[in-house]
Write a protein that holds these residues in place. Structure first.
Motif, short mmCIF file in Angstrom:
data_model
loop_
_atom_site.label_atom_id
_atom_site.label_comp_id
_atom_site.label_asym_id
_atom_site.label_seq_id
_atom_site.Cartn_x
_atom_site.Cartn_y
_atom_site.Cartn_z
N LEU A 126 60.97 45.71 55.19
CA LEU A 126 61.79 45.54 54.09
C LEU A 126 62.95 44.88 54.33
O LEU A 126 63.54 44.69 55.53
N LEU A 127 63.48 44.35 53.39
CA LEU A 127 64.79 43.29 53.43
C LEU A 127 65.66 43.98 52.39
O LEU A 127 65.19 44.38 51.09
N PRO B 35 79.66 42.13 53.45
CA PRO B 35 79.31 41.73 52.14
C PRO B 35 78.20 40.59 51.98
O PRO B 35 78.60 39.52 52.72
N ARG B 36 77.22 40.76 51.71
CA ARG B 36 76.12 39.67 51.35
C ARG B 36 75.26 39.55 52.68
O ARG B 36 74.46 38.95 52.96
N GLY B 37 75.47 40.73 53.75
CA GLY B 37 74.67 40.51 54.90
C GLY B 37 73.61 41.30 54.69
O GLY B 37 73.28 42.03 53.76
N CYS B 38 72.52 41.04 55.49
CA CYS B 38 71.19 41.34 55.22
C CYS B 38 70.44 42.22 56.36
O CYS B 38 70.94 42.15 57.46
N LEU B 39 69.86 43.14 55.74
CA LEU B 39 69.13 44.04 56.70
C LEU B 39 67.66 43.71 56.69
O LEU B 39 67.09 43.84 55.37
N ALA B 40 66.90 43.76 57.68
CA ALA B 40 65.51 43.50 57.91
C ALA B 40 65.11 44.44 58.93
O ALA B 40 65.44 44.46 60.29
N LEU B 41 64.21 45.28 58.30
CA LEU B 41 63.43 46.13 59.07
C LEU B 41 61.69 45.69 59.27
O LEU B 41 61.43 45.98 58.13
N LEU B 42 61.24 45.36 60.12
CA LEU B 42 59.84 44.98 60.16
C LEU B 42 59.10 45.61 61.51
O LEU B 42 59.97 46.00 62.59
N TYR C 171 70.74 49.07 47.51
CA TYR C 171 71.21 47.67 47.23
C TYR C 171 70.18 47.14 45.87
O TYR C 171 69.16 47.47 46.00
N PRO C 172 70.81 46.37 44.95
CA PRO C 172 69.92 45.89 44.01
C PRO C 172 68.91 44.85 44.44
O PRO C 172 68.04 44.58 43.68
N ASP C 173 69.59 44.05 45.41
CA ASP C 173 68.80 43.03 46.21
C ASP C 173 67.98 43.62 47.32
O ASP C 173 68.43 43.45 48.21
N LYS C 174 66.52 43.85 47.01
CA LYS C 174 65.83 44.25 48.20
C LYS C 174 64.34 43.96 47.99
O LYS C 174 63.97 43.96 46.92
N GLU C 175 63.48 43.97 48.84
CA GLU C 175 62.02 43.72 48.96
C GLU C 175 61.15 44.55 49.99
O GLU C 175 61.80 44.91 50.77
#
Length: 247
Positions: free
Chosen positions: A239-240, A104-111, A165-169
């Motif tokens: 994407l984050l 939980p609250r871990g972040c995924l970053a695909l670059l 997820y609601p928090d994504k960019e």
């Protein structure tokens, strides 16, 4: 399904020698997202599809532990050979489910970045210089893996849209500029899977295409050495996403 594009030993050597890593500024954008949504300390980073490990090593000073994973034993062998960071390890088993792995609250970053890089050189026609590059990329395009479609950007965009997820960019175009010898730029393009596919299909044509392109670029730049430095603008996209507390 996993499609294997970078597995050969020779390709892995080319990958380590020429593949670029994101700049400190670009990496900080990713780390800033993590700090905003999760905060510190940063315990674990997993570099999925790490290749020969250039990007994995950049994460070492930002996380207590870093794990690089890749399906290619040849890539991982080179990564481990060049690894001097005690908190970095590598594994061949691909992590199938990022959602399951993330805390939980871990972040995924695909670059990732695209092949259509742009060059610049003082007192040189940028239009002429980059027309040569475009013709080089166009010659390689028929050898692009059909599994990647017309552009890998679309695959990442679809992944972004499917993440609940609601928090994504999502950032589709982030230019990162790097100085490198022209020979390194040529080696970088030759490390792409499309060039490697051409090299496997027709080695003479691949070699000729690369040599002619390099000569045309040197002529446009009015230089006689491929060791001359150029500035390459590399187009990244990423994407984050941050896993909610409860999902």
């Amino acid at each position: 399904m996993t499609y294997r594009l970078f597995e050969g030993k020779d390709h892995a050597v080319s990958y380590w020698k020429y593949r670029i890593s994101p700049s400190g500024d670009l990496l900080q954008q990713v780390l800033g997202f993590l700090e905003k949504h999760k905060g510190r300390p940063s315990e674990l980073a997993v570099d999925v599809g790490c290749g020969s490990g250039q990007g994995t090593l950049l994460l070492a000073k930002h996380f207590a532990s870093v794990v690089g994973t890749d399906v290619s034993p040849a890539q991982l062998e080179l990564a481990m050979e060049h690894n001097k960071e005690p908190n970095v390890t590598y594994r061949a088993r691909f992590l199938q489910e990022a959602h399951r792995v993330l805390k939980p609250r871990g972040c995924l970053a695909l670059l990732n970045y695209t092949i259509d890089m742009e060059l610049s050189f003082p007192y040189c026609s940028l239009q002429e210089l980059n027309q040569i590059c475009k013709e080089f990329y166009a010659a390689l395009h028929p050898y692009r893996s059909p599994h990647l479609g017309q552009s890998s950007i679309q695959l990442y965009r679809e992944a972004y849209e499917s993440i609940p997820y609601p928090d994504k960019e999502w950032r589709e175009c982030v230019w990162d500029r790097k100085r490198m010898p022209l020979s390194a730029f040529m080696g970088l393009v030759e490390s792409f899977s499309s060039y490697q596919a051409l090299l496997k299909d027709d080695p003479q044509r691949a070699s000729s295409l690369s040599q002619v392109t390099c000569q045309r670029l040197m002529s446009c730049m009015n230089v006689t050495s491929a060791d001359t430095e150029v500035e390459a603008a590399v187009k990244y996209f990423y994407l984050l996403a941050c896993k909610p507390e409860e999902s």
